[in-house]
Design a protein around this motif. Structure first.
Motif, PDB file in Angstrom:
ATOM      1  N   SER A   1      51.709 -45.611 -64.806  1.00 48.37           N
ATOM      2  CA  SER A   1      52.797 -46.580 -64.873  1.00 48.37           C
ATOM      3  C   SER A   1      53.889 -46.059 -65.784  1.00 48.37           C
ATOM      4  CB  SER A   1      52.289 -47.935 -65.374  1.00 48.37           C
ATOM      5  OG  SER A   1      51.856 -47.821 -66.716  1.00 48.37           O
ATOM      6  N   TYR A   2      55.078 -46.609 -65.598  1.00 49.35           N
ATOM      7  CA  TYR A   2      56.207 -46.351 -66.477  1.00 49.35           C
ATOM      8  C   TYR A   2      56.578 -47.696 -67.088  1.00 49.35           C
ATOM      9  CZ  TYR A   2      56.457 -41.980 -63.869  1.00 49.35           C
ATOM     10  OH  TYR A   2      56.161 -40.775 -63.293  1.00 49.35           O
ATOM     11  N   SER A   3      56.525 -47.779 -68.395  1.00 47.14           N
ATOM     12  CA  SER A   3      56.795 -49.048 -69.070  1.00 47.14           C
ATOM     13  C   SER A   3      58.276 -49.386 -69.010  1.00 47.14           C
ATOM     14  CB  SER A   3      56.354 -48.970 -70.530  1.00 47.14           C
ATOM     15  OG  SER A   3      57.187 -48.062 -71.238  1.00 47.14           O
ATOM     16  N   ALA A   4      58.583 -50.668 -69.209  1.00 47.63           N
ATOM     17  CA  ALA A   4      59.973 -51.116 -69.225  1.00 47.63           C
ATOM     18  C   ALA A   4      60.776 -50.365 -70.286  1.00 47.63           C
ATOM     19  CB  ALA A   4      60.029 -52.623 -69.480  1.00 47.63           C
TER      20      ALA A   4
ATOM     21  N   ARG B   1      58.196 -57.738 -57.377  1.00 48.36           N
ATOM     22  CA  ARG B   1      59.494 -57.100 -57.626  1.00 48.36           C
ATOM     23  C   ARG B   1      60.007 -57.401 -59.035  1.00 48.36           C
ATOM     24  NH1 ARG B   1      62.106 -55.165 -52.964  1.00 48.36           N
ATOM     25  NH2 ARG B   1      61.425 -56.070 -50.981  1.00 48.36           N
ATOM     26  N   ASN B   2      59.656 -58.559 -59.555  1.00 42.76           N
ATOM     27  CA  ASN B   2      60.205 -58.994 -60.836  1.00 42.76           C
ATOM     28  C   ASN B   2      59.452 -58.457 -62.045  1.00 42.76           C
ATOM     29  OD1 ASN B   2      58.029 -60.642 -59.978  1.00 42.76           O
ATOM     30  ND2 ASN B   2      58.563 -62.187 -61.500  1.00 42.76           N
ATOM     31  N   GLU B   3      58.416 -57.661 -61.851  1.00 47.60           N
ATOM     32  CA  GLU B   3      57.705 -57.066 -62.984  1.00 47.60           C
ATOM     33  C   GLU B   3      58.581 -56.010 -63.642  1.00 47.60           C
ATOM     34  OE1 GLU B   3      53.850 -55.691 -61.812  1.00 47.60           O
ATOM     35  OE2 GLU B   3      53.241 -57.657 -61.049  1.00 47.60           O
ATOM     36  N   ARG B   4      58.549 -55.969 -64.949  1.00 43.11           N
ATOM     37  CA  ARG B   4      59.431 -55.071 -65.689  1.00 43.11           C
ATOM     38  C   ARG B   4      58.939 -53.623 -65.689  1.00 43.11           C
ATOM     39  NH1 ARG B   4      62.989 -57.435 -69.135  1.00 43.11           N
ATOM     40  NH2 ARG B   4      62.702 -55.846 -70.744  1.00 43.11           N
ATOM     41  N   ASP B   5      57.631 -53.425 -65.582  1.00 38.02           N
ATOM     42  CA  ASP B   5      57.068 -52.074 -65.539  1.00 38.02           C
ATOM     43  C   ASP B   5      57.003 -51.586 -64.091  1.00 38.02           C
ATOM     44  OD1 ASP B   5      56.689 -52.373 -68.254  1.00 38.02           O
ATOM     45  OD2 ASP B   5      54.551 -52.811 -68.090  1.00 38.02           O
ATOM     46  N   LEU B   6      56.932 -50.275 -63.923  1.00 38.86           N
ATOM     47  CA  LEU B   6      56.741 -49.662 -62.612  1.00 38.86           C
ATOM     48  C   LEU B   6      55.323 -49.108 -62.597  1.00 38.86           C
ATOM     49  CD1 LEU B   6      58.109 -48.791 -59.927  1.00 38.86           C
ATOM     50  CD2 LEU B   6      58.747 -46.666 -61.069  1.00 38.86           C
TER      51      LEU B   6
ATOM     52  N   ALA C   1      64.837 -31.063 -46.197  1.00 38.62           N
ATOM     53  CA  ALA C   1      65.315 -30.173 -47.269  1.00 38.62           C
ATOM     54  C   ALA C   1      66.388 -30.891 -48.073  1.00 38.62           C
ATOM     55  CB  ALA C   1      65.847 -28.876 -46.676  1.00 38.62           C
ATOM     56  N   LEU C   2      65.977 -31.886 -48.836  1.00 38.23           N
ATOM     57  CA  LEU C   2      66.909 -32.667 -49.634  1.00 38.23           C
ATOM     58  C   LEU C   2      66.269 -32.997 -50.968  1.00 38.23           C
ATOM     59  CD1 LEU C   2      69.564 -34.381 -49.872  1.00 38.23           C
ATOM     60  CD2 LEU C   2      68.244 -36.286 -48.905  1.00 38.23           C
ATOM     61  N   GLU C   3      67.007 -32.822 -52.036  1.00 38.21           N
ATOM     62  CA  GLU C   3      66.547 -33.189 -53.374  1.00 38.21           C
ATOM     63  C   GLU C   3      67.606 -34.079 -54.016  1.00 38.21           C
ATOM     64  OE1 GLU C   3      63.584 -32.463 -54.309  1.00 38.21           O
ATOM     65  OE2 GLU C   3      63.200 -31.114 -52.615  1.00 38.21           O
ATOM     66  N   PRO C   4      67.191 -35.052 -54.828  1.00 36.04           N
ATOM     67  CA  PRO C   4      68.184 -35.909 -55.485  1.00 36.04           C
ATOM     68  C   PRO C   4      68.969 -35.142 -56.537  1.00 36.04           C
ATOM     69  CG  PRO C   4      65.993 -36.381 -56.320  1.00 36.04           C
ATOM     70  CD  PRO C   4      65.814 -35.421 -55.182  1.00 36.04           C
ATOM     71  N   ASP C   5      70.209 -35.520 -56.731  1.00 34.14           N
ATOM     72  CA  ASP C   5      71.021 -34.909 -57.788  1.00 34.14           C
ATOM     73  C   ASP C   5      70.591 -35.421 -59.158  1.00 34.14           C
ATOM     74  OD1 ASP C   5      73.304 -33.460 -56.205  1.00 34.14           O
ATOM     75  OD2 ASP C   5      73.070 -35.416 -55.240  1.00 34.14           O
ATOM     76  N   TYR C   6      70.125 -36.659 -59.182  1.00 33.62           N
ATOM     77  CA  TYR C   6      69.651 -37.276 -60.421  1.00 33.62           C
ATOM     78  C   TYR C   6      68.375 -38.054 -60.117  1.00 33.62           C
ATOM     79  CZ  TYR C   6      74.651 -36.645 -61.374  1.00 33.62           C
ATOM     80  OH  TYR C   6      75.910 -36.123 -61.497  1.00 33.62           O
ATOM     81  N   PHE C   7      67.409 -37.962 -61.004  1.00 31.98           N
ATOM     82  CA  PHE C   7      66.210 -38.784 -60.841  1.00 31.98           C
ATOM     83  C   PHE C   7      65.702 -39.210 -62.213  1.00 31.98           C
ATOM     84  CE2 PHE C   7      64.630 -34.412 -61.081  1.00 31.98           C
ATOM     85  CZ  PHE C   7      63.625 -34.498 -62.029  1.00 31.98           C
ATOM     86  N   GLY C   8      65.055 -40.374 -62.209  1.00 33.73           N
ATOM     87  CA  GLY C   8      64.495 -40.874 -63.453  1.00 33.73           C
ATOM     88  C   GLY C   8      63.172 -40.227 -63.775  1.00 33.73           C
ATOM     89  N   PHE C   9      62.257 -40.266 -62.799  1.00 26.11           N
ATOM     90  CA  PHE C   9      60.923 -39.708 -62.978  1.00 26.11           C
ATOM     91  C   PHE C   9      60.519 -38.986 -61.708  1.00 26.11           C
ATOM     92  CE2 PHE C   9      61.171 -43.736 -65.333  1.00 26.11           C
ATOM     93  CZ  PHE C   9      61.002 -43.265 -66.629  1.00 26.11           C
TER      94      PHE C   9
ATOM     95  N   ARG D   1      60.200 -47.314 -71.448  1.00 22.76           N
ATOM     96  CA  ARG D   1      60.419 -45.929 -71.017  1.00 22.76           C
ATOM     97  C   ARG D   1      61.468 -45.853 -69.917  1.00 22.76           C
ATOM     98  NH1 ARG D   1      55.672 -41.885 -68.698  1.00 22.76           N
ATOM     99  NH2 ARG D   1      56.973 -40.006 -68.582  1.00 22.76           N
ATOM    100  N   ILE D   2      61.432 -46.805 -68.995  1.00 23.50           N
ATOM    101  CA  ILE D   2      62.434 -46.852 -67.924  1.00 23.50           C
ATOM    102  C   ILE D   2      63.823 -47.034 -68.515  1.00 23.50           C
ATOM    103  CG2 ILE D   2      63.274 -48.180 -65.953  1.00 23.50           C
ATOM    104  CD1 ILE D   2      60.329 -48.829 -65.314  1.00 23.50           C
ATOM    105  N   SER D   3      63.943 -47.961 -69.456  1.00 21.37           N
ATOM    106  CA  SER D   3      65.241 -48.246 -70.073  1.00 21.37           C
ATOM    107  C   SER D   3      65.811 -47.016 -70.767  1.00 21.37           C
ATOM    108  CB  SER D   3      65.095 -49.393 -71.072  1.00 21.37           C
ATOM    109  OG  SER D   3      66.317 -49.661 -71.704  1.00 21.37           O
ATOM    110  N   ALA D   4      64.954 -46.298 -71.502  1.00 24.12           N
ATOM    111  CA  ALA D   4      65.408 -45.100 -72.214  1.00 24.12           C
ATOM    112  C   ALA D   4      65.855 -44.024 -71.231  1.00 24.12           C
ATOM    113  CB  ALA D   4      64.299 -44.573 -73.111  1.00 24.12           C
ATOM    114  N   ARG D   5      65.109 -43.855 -70.145  1.00 22.85           N
ATOM    115  CA  ARG D   5      65.448 -42.822 -69.165  1.00 22.85           C
ATOM    116  C   ARG D   5      66.737 -43.168 -68.425  1.00 22.85           C
ATOM    117  NH1 ARG D   5      66.739 -38.313 -67.898  1.00 22.85           N
ATOM    118  NH2 ARG D   5      66.193 -37.489 -65.836  1.00 22.85           N
ATOM    119  N   ILE D   6      66.938 -44.451 -68.108  1.00 21.98           N
ATOM    120  CA  ILE D   6      68.151 -44.865 -67.415  1.00 21.98           C
ATOM    121  C   ILE D   6      69.371 -44.703 -68.318  1.00 21.98           C
ATOM    122  CG2 ILE D   6      69.346 -46.926 -66.549  1.00 21.98           C
ATOM    123  CD1 ILE D   6      66.836 -47.637 -65.054  1.00 21.98           C
TER     124      ILE D   6
END
Length: 198
Positions: A8-11, A165-170, A136-144, A13-18
């Protein structure tokens, strides 16, 4: 897979990465207007949080994908359809989606948006699932980035029942259930067992 074993990715950790992604994207556009194309159903939570961390002037466009299987004679093919395409000629376009797996949907959308002749066209996703890539496609930006093929839920992503959907963690969720047997199929299978003595 037990609850303890699920990644999982905590809320937090997600916030810091974004926050980091927002700064990276802001540096790339250098104050120019950004036309953000947001994929609905999955990308809206990620897009909302990310764009609040981008300092460039931003205009949002929203698209919804419809995926359907089409039978042509003996051949089946998958179609990806989108609603009306925004006019993006000469614009700096940033496509935002929560998850990139096979990449088929994102590639189709990027090709369609490219027909408007934008100045630049980039893709940002929260979660890049590399193991399932089919184009053959890669994102220009990704979080994780993850090699896991598991379903992920929370932070805008739904489980098989359309919930969470409303859970804060992934979090890695349970695999999507297989299609249930119809009553007629189950009855036929039971009759076959009786006939064969099983």
């Amino acid at each position: 897979m037990s609850a303890k074993q699920r990644s999982s990715y905590s809320a937090k950790r997600i916030s810091a990465r974004i926050d980091e992604l927002g700064k990276q994207i802001s540096r790339a556009y250098r104050g120019r207007r950004v036309d953000a194309v947001v994929t609905m159903d999955r990308g809206y939570v990620f897009a909302a949080d990310l764009l609040r961390n981008v300092v460039s002037p931003t205009v949002c466009h929203f698209v919804r994908a419809e995926v359907r299987d089409v039978q042509q004679g003996k051949n089946a093919r998958r179609e990806v359809l989108f609603g009306s395409r925004p006019d993006l000629k000469g614009r700096d376009v940033l496509v935002l989606d929560a998850v990139m797996d096979s990449g088929i949907t994102q590639e189709f959308l990027l090709r369609r948006l490219g027909e408007s002749q934008p100045r630049s066209l980039r893709l940002a996703v929260l979660l890049d699932k590399t193991a399932g890539r089919r184009v053959a496609l890669e994102p220009d930006y990704f979080g994780f980035q993850t090699a896991s093929n598991q379903v992920w839920v929370g932070y805008g992503l739904a489980d098989a029942r359309g919930q969470r959907r409303n859970e804060r963690d992934l979090t890695q969720g349970k695999p999507w259930p297989r299609k249930a047997k119809t009553a007629s199929n189950s009855k036929a299978a039971n009759n076959e067992k009786k006939r064969s003595g099983r």
